[in-house]
Design an enzyme around this catalytic site. Sequence first.
Site, PDB file in Angstrom:
ATOM      1  N   ASP A 104       0.907  -1.266   0.041  1.00 40.89           N
ATOM      2  CA  ASP A 104      -0.014  -0.084  -0.073  1.00 40.89           C
ATOM      3  C   ASP A 104       0.990   1.254   0.157  1.00 40.89           C
ATOM      4  O   ASP A 104       1.446   1.619   1.223  1.00 40.89           O
ATOM      5  CB  ASP A 104      -0.879  -0.169   1.270  1.00 40.89           C
ATOM      6  CG  ASP A 104      -1.770   1.116   1.402  1.00 40.89           C
ATOM      7  OD1 ASP A 104      -1.889   1.931   0.464  1.00 40.89           O
ATOM      8  OD2 ASP A 104      -2.539   1.253   2.675  1.00 40.89           O
ATOM      9  N   ASN A 137      -0.071   4.313  -0.443  1.00 36.43           N
ATOM     10  CA  ASN A 137      -0.468   5.773  -0.131  1.00 36.43           C
ATOM     11  C   ASN A 137      -0.874   5.668   1.218  1.00 36.43           C
ATOM     12  O   ASN A 137      -1.773   6.736   1.529  1.00 36.43           O
ATOM     13  CB  ASN A 137      -1.565   6.364  -1.212  1.00 36.43           C
ATOM     14  CG  ASN A 137      -2.544   5.323  -1.313  1.00 36.43           C
ATOM     15  OD1 ASN A 137      -2.717   4.415  -0.864  1.00 36.43           O
ATOM     16  ND2 ASN A 137      -3.370   5.979  -2.044  1.00 36.43           N
ATOM     17  N   ASP A 150      -3.904   4.089   2.206  1.00 34.65           N
ATOM     18  CA  ASP A 150      -5.246   4.152   2.463  1.00 34.65           C
ATOM     19  C   ASP A 150      -5.883   2.957   2.867  1.00 34.65           C
ATOM     20  O   ASP A 150      -6.877   2.708   2.759  1.00 34.65           O
ATOM     21  CB  ASP A 150      -5.893   4.690   1.154  1.00 34.65           C
ATOM     22  CG  ASP A 150      -5.736   3.540  -0.105  1.00 34.65           C
ATOM     23  OD1 ASP A 150      -5.084   2.768   0.162  1.00 34.65           O
ATOM     24  OD2 ASP A 150      -6.292   3.800  -1.129  1.00 34.65           O
ATOM     25  N   ASP A 155      -1.827  -1.088  -3.912  1.00 36.45           N
ATOM     26  CA  ASP A 155      -2.084  -0.515  -5.097  1.00 36.45           C
ATOM     27  C   ASP A 155      -0.907  -0.585  -6.078  1.00 36.45           C
ATOM     28  O   ASP A 155       0.240  -1.267  -5.623  1.00 36.45           O
ATOM     29  CB  ASP A 155      -2.076   1.225  -4.779  1.00 36.45           C
ATOM     30  CG  ASP A 155      -1.040   1.548  -3.911  1.00 36.45           C
ATOM     31  OD1 ASP A 155      -0.059   1.347  -4.187  1.00 36.45           O
ATOM     32  OD2 ASP A 155      -1.486   2.278  -3.033  1.00 36.45           O
ATOM     33  N   ASP A 197      -9.878 -15.951 -16.162  1.00 32.64           N
ATOM     34  CA  ASP A 197     -10.703 -16.623 -15.069  1.00 32.64           C
ATOM     35  C   ASP A 197     -11.881 -17.584 -15.201  1.00 32.64           C
ATOM     36  O   ASP A 197     -12.497 -17.481 -16.552  1.00 32.64           O
ATOM     37  CB  ASP A 197     -11.545 -15.264 -14.389  1.00 32.64           C
ATOM     38  CG  ASP A 197     -12.218 -15.294 -13.083  1.00 32.64           C
ATOM     39  OD1 ASP A 197     -11.715 -15.958 -12.055  1.00 32.64           O
ATOM     40  OD2 ASP A 197     -13.186 -15.031 -13.016  1.00 32.64           O
ATOM     41  N   GLU A 236      -7.809 -20.653 -15.436  1.00 33.68           N
ATOM     42  CA  GLU A 236      -8.323 -21.235 -14.156  1.00 33.68           C
ATOM     43  C   GLU A 236      -9.446 -22.182 -14.406  1.00 33.68           C
ATOM     44  O   GLU A 236     -10.582 -21.913 -14.933  1.00 33.68           O
ATOM     45  CB  GLU A 236      -8.918 -20.072 -13.282  1.00 33.68           C
ATOM     46  CG  GLU A 236      -9.500 -20.809 -11.987  1.00 33.68           C
ATOM     47  CD  GLU A 236     -10.348 -19.801 -11.423  1.00 33.68           C
ATOM     48  OE1 GLU A 236     -10.563 -19.982 -10.110  1.00 33.68           O
ATOM     49  OE2 GLU A 236     -11.245 -19.131 -12.140  1.00 33.68           O
TER      50      GLU A 236
HETATM   51  C1  GLC Z   1     -12.495 -17.017  -9.821  1.00 32.09           C
HETATM   52  C2  GLC Z   1     -11.538 -16.263  -9.163  1.00 32.09           C
HETATM   53  C3  GLC Z   1     -12.546 -15.900  -7.808  1.00 32.09           C
HETATM   54  C4  GLC Z   1     -13.666 -15.180  -8.269  1.00 32.09           C
HETATM   55  C5  GLC Z   1     -14.420 -15.953  -9.282  1.00 32.09           C
HETATM   56  C6  GLC Z   1     -15.375 -15.276  -9.905  1.00 32.09           C
HETATM   57  O1  GLC Z   1     -12.764 -18.231  -9.412  1.00 32.09           O
HETATM   58  O2  GLC Z   1     -10.511 -16.913  -8.537  1.00 32.09           O
HETATM   59  O3  GLC Z   1     -11.823 -15.279  -6.809  1.00 32.09           O
HETATM   60  O4  GLC Z   1     -14.694 -15.089  -7.086  1.00 32.09           O
HETATM   61  O5  GLC Z   1     -13.553 -16.396 -10.343  1.00 32.09           O
HETATM   62  O6  GLC Z   1     -14.870 -14.160 -10.874  1.00 32.09           O
END
Ligand code: GLC
Length: 543
Positions: free
Chosen positions: A26, A28, A30, A34, A210, A274
């Site tokens: 982090d 800044n 907050d 970032d 994803d 993934e």
């Molecule tokens: C994937 C990501 C997870 C997210 C999901 C929806 O599994 O790794 O963190 O919640 O997709 O995008």
Amino acid sequence: MIPKSSSSRWYERSVLYQVYPLSFADSNSDGFGDLKGVISHLDYLNDDTPESLGVGAIWLSPVFKSPMADWGYDISDYNQIDPKFGDISDLDILVFEAHKRDIKVLLDLVANHTSSEHPWFKASRSSRTDPKRNWYIWADPKPDGMPPNNWLSRFQGPAWTLDEHTGQYYMHTFLSQQPDLNWRNADVRQAMGKMMNFWLERGIDGFRADAVTSLLKDAQLRDDEPNPEYRPGTDEPSERNIRTRSEVRTESVDIITTFCEIMSKSGDKLLVSEAYLDIPGMQELYRACDDHPLHAPFNFNLIGLGWSAAGFRSFIDEYEASMRPEDIPNYVLGNHDRSRVVTRVGYDRARLLAMLQLTLRGLPVIYYGEELGMTDIDVPPKQQRDINSVTSQGEGRDGVRTPMPWSTDDVITTTDINWLPKGINSGQLSVENQTTDPQSMLSFYRHLIHLRQTLIALHRGSYRSLQTSDPDVYGYVREDGLQKCYVFLNFSPSPSSVSVGRIGRWIAGTHLVDGDGETLEIPELTLEGYEGRLYELRRGEKL
Ligand code: GLC
């Protein structure tokens, strides 16, 4: 024996490191990590000396504009950086500074869904005749007003939410704030391709994609089959059905093919997707990109494997045997959705697994903080952020996403402003505290990664497992031309002995070792409980 890969693509000798930007650093104060924070720690990741971690690539979990219902996995503008993380010039600087240090940068490609705040969805829900209506998946209620079918969200409840205004349901694999895009619509494909090119042209080196197996669903929206193994009260309610229709994997694979086609036009890129799959499932995904072999599905299987030398050996042998020369094997021990490896298996076993991961073929994937031995943190209810904890449905993921401890002063104070609390052991686990301790987890990771880069046998050698005389010891040899590296891992908590022979010099291990450094040949090797050792032998070498 598995043939070594024919080409020398950058990811064949790299380690991929997952940065979870909200928690990495982090700049800044907050409370949220970032991009400037990431930039300021690039030297930690790789400054071209063995004093840094030596990673060759980072993957940033989403940094795009988002209402943060799912902490960035709900994107409301794919082409903008969320102000929490900085702005687009910070990302440009990050890519530039990373490249100076030989670190490639991968962004998260969240293609299955957008945020419900995305202008596309706002238009789509505005009326049944809007040109963007068909960019998402809409269906009429059943005659009794119920959702169109039995599909379940991966998070909670049905995968459908009624839009009162237009009288239809929209589909969402995850939260209702994450409506699924309709990948059967050519306009969606085109828009997403354009978005990928936008980032590729800015110089990024690839994507982590994803939820790829969810991209396409049954066109006729037929019901999923009930899961015969479902145990009410024990299993997640979202597992009541088998996703036979709400995910059509074979068709989703075609979309991965199009990702690879797009990326192959931009040079030497990497796509990691993934998908929680077994070996045949992963093979299906590898084959998606045979024409442009720049893609690997994450191999998450080590996470759930029972603890035994034989089990690990047989899984890895089978995985290796399934690989074609152009495939990139990879090994994952954790991520922002799963319990941390030290919490799952304990510190000693985690050290052994790190040794395994960093001495196998292919691309090891490290989740930030694994190199410090970070553990899951118990986040008190008032401080929980993940929708899964907040609704007490499913397992919350906050505990695995807590701030990276950089300094020994990283202790909890009453004025803590971090988005998630630090762990009680933060100061002790901190980078500062571990950096000069030769026995620390951090030093161990640094050393193994450095060896992986310098020893040809380790980064591109073949893999062959060994028959060991003790079933608790998993041994294998990595070999390239004149160099061989022998690895022995004792999966038992007690000492184990194995007959060996000419295995070379001890060069690294989980434990300190006396006297073995100068020996080339030993009849028997005795390993302490959970000890792992790495030996190097050069052909023709004599002492
Ligand atoms: C994937 C990501 C997870 C997210 C999901 C929806 O599994 O790794 O963190 O919640 O997709 O995008």
